[in-house]
Design an enzyme around this catalytic site. Structure first.
Site, PDB file in Angstrom:
ATOM      1  CE1 TYR A  34      43.859  10.670  34.702  1.00  0.00           C
ATOM      2  CE2 TYR A  34      41.809   9.606  34.058  1.00  0.00           C
ATOM      3  CZ  TYR A  34      43.158   9.535  34.358  1.00  0.00           C
ATOM      4  OH  TYR A  34      43.801   8.337  34.297  1.00  0.00           O
ATOM      5  CD  GLU A  63      47.093   9.158  33.675  1.00  0.00           C
ATOM      6  OE1 GLU A  63      48.309   9.368  33.861  1.00  0.00           O
ATOM      7  OE2 GLU A  63      46.355   8.658  34.539  1.00  0.00           O
TER       8      GLU A  63
END
Ligand code: ADP
Ligand code: MG
Length: 390
Positions: free
Chosen positions: A109, A197
């Site tokens: 992530y 993101e």
């Protein structure tokens, strides 16, 4: 403002942030021809909506059959997609991204966002990618690394190395992540982004790092500096009433309740919504008319609020500083007359020119419910929405 994954990936390409070869398609035929032009033998077809959770929600498919690219694109385009992030109403899919499927060794992530606490851009990374990061943060906070960037000197190599070590990268990948992070930071800063993101950032079987997903949003107040980014806005992804309202310089957000709210100032709007909830009601919207609202603006606010069939009463709460209660009153009269409003309207005016405003309302002979204080106004608005008198 949010953009689609394929648009964010195109922006990444400009900054040499690695992404899979791929292209957006508006029809199944386009999807097939894109797949034919992509190297490799496996493809991914992904619905392009402003929401994630597509992997779980049936919004994407990996296949080694060209024919399946076409049939899946055909099924997705025009369909109503519900994912864990869209809410029950879902979204209509207007386009799909067709890209080369990658051989994934591990998913990480990675995000860059404006952290209001430190007043800096923060880089957040985790070894636990591909899943819900809020859940990772809640259950295993140790798996998350975070670095705040000093705006005067930018993201430093040592910070990148710290992040790389923190998510378990070794050898050449540390160097690769450093380059990737610095380019991503430049992309963020150059474009006045609010969020980038990448979930997941993949490490491939051959060791390369590549962004498999991309979410990006921008600071609305800086969009005037970025006409190329502004062009990426997709009105299909926005609530048509919110688009209508922003065209009239009104900040409007639709909610689920039945008491319509027309207020000046975001703080007073929030307080009004709280007061409505306190009296057992639910606001149908947030609406801030801003300062110096003209009668036309007030009339437009009524039109937009009353366009929602769930609205059973409208509470207009104005504490006028820059605003003028006489203009507001003219707007109310104009709206009730022209729009033939049958819904109960509760009016609470205070501040600049309040006496003149009240006189205009009284002289109009129109039917509305007056209130002196916010408390009183909220109680009356909730009662009126329930068909009672307070
Ligand atoms: P969402 O977040 O909406 O579920 P993602 O783009 O993150 O969509 O995709 C979900 C998962 O699908 C990823 O975690 C990854 O495992 C896989 N995936 C996505 N794109 C590719 C790709 N190009 N090649 C291989 N796998 C992919
Ligand atoms: Mg994702």
């Amino acid at each position: 403002m949010n953009i689609h994954e394929y648009q964010a990936k195109e922006l990444f390409r400009k900054y040499r942030v690695p992404v899979p070869e791929g292209h957006v398609a508006h029809t199944a035929g386009q999807a097939l021809s894109i797949a034919e032009q992509i190297d490799g033998e496996r493809w991914v077809v992904k619905a392009q909506i402003h929401a994630g959770g597509r992997g779980k929600g049936g919004g994407m498919k990996v296949t080694n059959q060209l024919a399946e690219v076409e049939t899946f694109a055909d099924r997705l385009i025009g369909s109503h997609l519900v994912t864990p992030q869209t809410g029950p109403a879902g979204r209509i899919v207007h386009r799909v991204l067709v890209e080369q499927a990658q051989d994934i060794a591990h998913e990480y992530y990675l995000s860059l966002l404006i952290d209001r606490g430190s007043q800096r851009v923060s880089v957040i990374a985790s070894d636990a990618g591909g899943m819900d990061i809020e859940e990772v943060a809640a259950k295993t906070p140790g798996k998350i690394v975070r670095e705040a960037v000093d705006p005067a000197i930018g993201l430093q190599d040592f910070q990148c190395r710290k992040i790389a070590h923190g998510i378990g990268l070794r050898g050449k990948q540390i160097h690769a992540l450093t380059g990737l992070l610095k380019r991503l930071y430049r992309c963020f800063r150059d474009n006045d982004a609010q969020l980038i993101e990448i979930n997941p950032l993949a490490r491939l079987d051959d060791g390369r790092l590549i962004a498999l997903d991309a979410k990006m949003s921008f600071d609305d107040n800086a969009l005037f500096r970025h006409p190329d980014i502004t062009d990426l806005r997709d009105f299909d992804e926005e609530d048509p009433k919110e688009v209508d309202a922003s065209g009239h310089d009104l900040s409007y957000i639709a909610l689920d309740g039945n008491v319509g709210c027309i207020v000046n100032g975001a703080g007073l709007a929030m307080a009004t919504m709280d007061a409505i909830s306190y009296y057992g009601g639910l606001p149908a919207n947030f609406l801030d008319v801003g300062g110096g609202a003209s009668p036309e603006k007030i009339a437009n606010a009524f039109r937009i609020v009353l366009d929602d069939p769930n609205v059973h009463s409208v509470l207009l709460n104005i504490f006028a500083g820059i605003n003028r209660c006489d203009w507001i009153a003219e707007g109310i009269v104009q709206a009730i007359r022209d729009q033939q409003i049958g819904t109960p309207v509760i009016v609470r005016l205070a501040g600049t020119n309040v006496e003149r405003g009240k006189a205009i309302l009284a002289a109009s002979g129109l039917d509305f419910i007056e209130a002196d204080k916010l408390d009183d106004a909220a109680r009356k608005a909730v009662a009126a929405a329930n068909g009672e008198t307070a």
